[in-house]
Design an enzyme around this catalytic site. Structure first.
Site, PDB file in Angstrom:
ATOM      1  N   LYS A  52     -75.195  12.535  34.476  1.00  0.00           N
ATOM      2  CA  LYS A  52     -76.128  11.397  34.548  1.00  0.00           C
ATOM      3  C   LYS A  52     -76.324  10.886  35.973  1.00  0.00           C
ATOM      4  O   LYS A  52     -75.523  11.149  36.864  1.00  0.00           O
ATOM      5  CB  LYS A  52     -75.681  10.292  33.590  1.00  0.00           C
ATOM      6  CG  LYS A  52     -76.091  10.670  32.155  1.00  0.00           C
ATOM      7  CD  LYS A  52     -75.832   9.604  31.133  1.00  0.00           C
ATOM      8  CE  LYS A  52     -76.329  10.121  29.769  1.00  0.00           C
ATOM      9  NZ  LYS A  52     -75.833   9.330  28.656  1.00  0.00           N
TER      10      LYS A  52
ATOM     11  N   ARG B 257     -69.506  13.728  24.972  1.00  0.00           N
ATOM     12  CA  ARG B 257     -70.786  14.437  24.812  1.00  0.00           C
ATOM     13  C   ARG B 257     -71.162  15.029  26.163  1.00  0.00           C
ATOM     14  O   ARG B 257     -71.463  14.291  27.100  1.00  0.00           O
ATOM     15  CB  ARG B 257     -71.842  13.448  24.323  1.00  0.00           C
ATOM     16  CG  ARG B 257     -73.206  14.072  24.064  1.00  0.00           C
ATOM     17  CD  ARG B 257     -74.205  13.008  23.625  1.00  0.00           C
ATOM     18  NE  ARG B 257     -75.489  13.592  23.310  1.00  0.00           N
ATOM     19  CZ  ARG B 257     -76.409  13.936  24.214  1.00  0.00           C
ATOM     20  NH1 ARG B 257     -76.184  13.717  25.490  1.00  0.00           N
ATOM     21  NH2 ARG B 257     -77.548  14.473  23.846  1.00  0.00           N
TER      22      ARG B 257
HETATM   23  N1  HH2 Z   1     -77.135  10.520  26.183  1.00  0.00           N
HETATM   24  C1  HH2 Z   1     -78.289  11.204  26.070  1.00  0.00           C
HETATM   25  C2  HH2 Z   1     -78.807  11.516  24.803  1.00  0.00           C
HETATM   26  N2  HH2 Z   1     -78.149  11.165  23.679  1.00  0.00           N
HETATM   27  N3  HH2 Z   1     -76.286  10.158  22.640  1.00  0.00           N
HETATM   28  C3  HH2 Z   1     -75.122   9.482  22.716  1.00  0.00           C
HETATM   29  N4  HH2 Z   1     -74.440   9.153  21.609  1.00  0.00           N
HETATM   30  N5  HH2 Z   1     -74.586   9.130  23.937  1.00  0.00           N
HETATM   31  C4  HH2 Z   1     -75.215   9.432  25.113  1.00  0.00           C
HETATM   32  O1  HH2 Z   1     -74.700   9.059  26.188  1.00  0.00           O
HETATM   33  C5  HH2 Z   1     -76.446  10.149  25.053  1.00  0.00           C
HETATM   34  C6  HH2 Z   1     -76.970  10.497  23.767  1.00  0.00           C
HETATM   35  C7  HH2 Z   1     -79.012  11.651  27.292  1.00  0.00           C
HETATM   36  O2  HH2 Z   1     -78.639  12.952  27.663  1.00  0.00           O
HETATM   37  P1  HH2 Z   1     -79.495  14.255  27.335  1.00  0.00           P
HETATM   38  O3  HH2 Z   1     -79.553  14.503  25.862  1.00  0.00           O
HETATM   39  O4  HH2 Z   1     -78.982  15.406  28.108  1.00  0.00           O
HETATM   40  O5  HH2 Z   1     -80.912  13.946  27.932  1.00  0.00           O
HETATM   41  P2  HH2 Z   1     -82.324  13.663  27.269  1.00  0.00           P
HETATM   42  O6  HH2 Z   1     -82.211  12.387  26.511  1.00  0.00           O
HETATM   43  O7  HH2 Z   1     -83.254  13.591  28.461  1.00  0.00           O
HETATM   44  O8  HH2 Z   1     -82.638  14.807  26.345  1.00  0.00           O
END
Ligand code: HH2
Length: 267
Positions: free
Chosen positions: A213, A247
């Protein structure tokens, strides 16, 4: 004895996720990636069809469902031993994902976007992750403000846990997440990680998602693909402070680091 921990591997079937957008949009590529993450030690695979990055545009329900359902069906059939999680805030997407073999619902809006999602999770006996977010993805990073960020996140998570339980989801099926990077400045993320024990004190397992992040980039100057050491440091310290679910995108190195950290801190 080592402390127990669970790694959740991220599988983004999106064109625009902040770190891996477009890499696994194709079903074949997403399934292959998920199988690799499971082999590297992910006990949960979190499949998402909509990016929640700051400024992301919302995706329609049909398109989101189309992106994830085939991937989940194929992973369920592959029988990797990993549980499958759907990263969505929409009831229709969650229902299709649970039909296809998912057993977790990861809702970054903590059942606020679609309160009726709670009844579905309750009926299906699914696990769920309730996450804190200030505002909504499009605007959440525009000058987020708190009095005491940890107190506010704790009160929010307690309230959403009470809502979930009132809707029939057993408390034992809920995990809580402070939502690192969701409506938070660098200092808010750091304060939440520093005082994570105050969220663990709520009494439910705590998940953290620091992986790659932007606050890690702000601290180290590293681009998104070069944030593995920073991701490891934040996850190891979160484990020490009582988090139990992690995660991440880079399952192999984080799993290895957590194995050593977990053996070191003990039960
Ligand atoms: N962060 C993201 C998405 N979902 N869910 C939980 N429970 N906790 C988190 O910190 C979290 C999440 C963001 O990361 P990512 O899925 O890689 O990115 P994007 O939302 O751009 O797909």
């Amino acid at each position: 004895m080592a402390r127990a921990f669970t790694v959740m591997g991220v599988v983004n079937v999106t064109p625009d996720s902040f770190s891996d957008g477009g890499r696994f949009l194709d079903e074949e590529a997403a399934v292959a990636h998920a199988l690799t993450l499971a082999a590297q030690g992910a006990e949960i695979l979190d499949i998402g069809g909509e990016s929640t990055r700051p400024g992301a545009e919302p995706v329609g329900e049909e398109e989101e469902r189309r992106r994830v359902v085939g991937v989940i069906e194929r992973l369920a059939a592959a029988d990797t031993g990993a549980e499958l999680s759907i990263d969505t805030s929409k009831r229709g997407v969650a229902a299709a994902a649970l039909d296809a073999g998912a057993t977790w619902v990861n809702d970054v809006t903590a059942l606020r976007s679609a309160p009726e999602l709670a009844g579905l999770i309750a009926d299906r006996g699914a696990m769920c992750c309730l996450m804190h977010m200030l505002g909504e993805p499009r605007t959440m990073q525009e000058n987020p403000r708190y009095g005491d960020v940890v107190d506010e996140v704790r009160a929010f998570l307690e309230e959403r846990l009470a809502f979930a339980v009132a809707e029939g989801i057993p408390e034992a099926r809920v995990v809580l997440d402070p939502g690192i990077g969701f409506g938070k400045a660098v200092e808010h993320n750091l304060e939440l990680l520093r005082r994570l024990d105050e969220l663990v004190a709520i009494g439910r397992p705590v998940m953290v998602g620091t992986s790659r992040k932007s606050f890690l980039g702000r601290l180290t100057g590293r681009a998104v693909d070069d944030r593995v050491p920073a991701t490891i440091a934040s996850n190891v310290l979160a484990l020490e402070r009582g988090a139990s679910l992690f995660r991440v995108h880079d399952v192999a190195p984080v799993h290895e680091a957590l194995t050593v950290a977990a053996a070191t801190v003990g039960p």
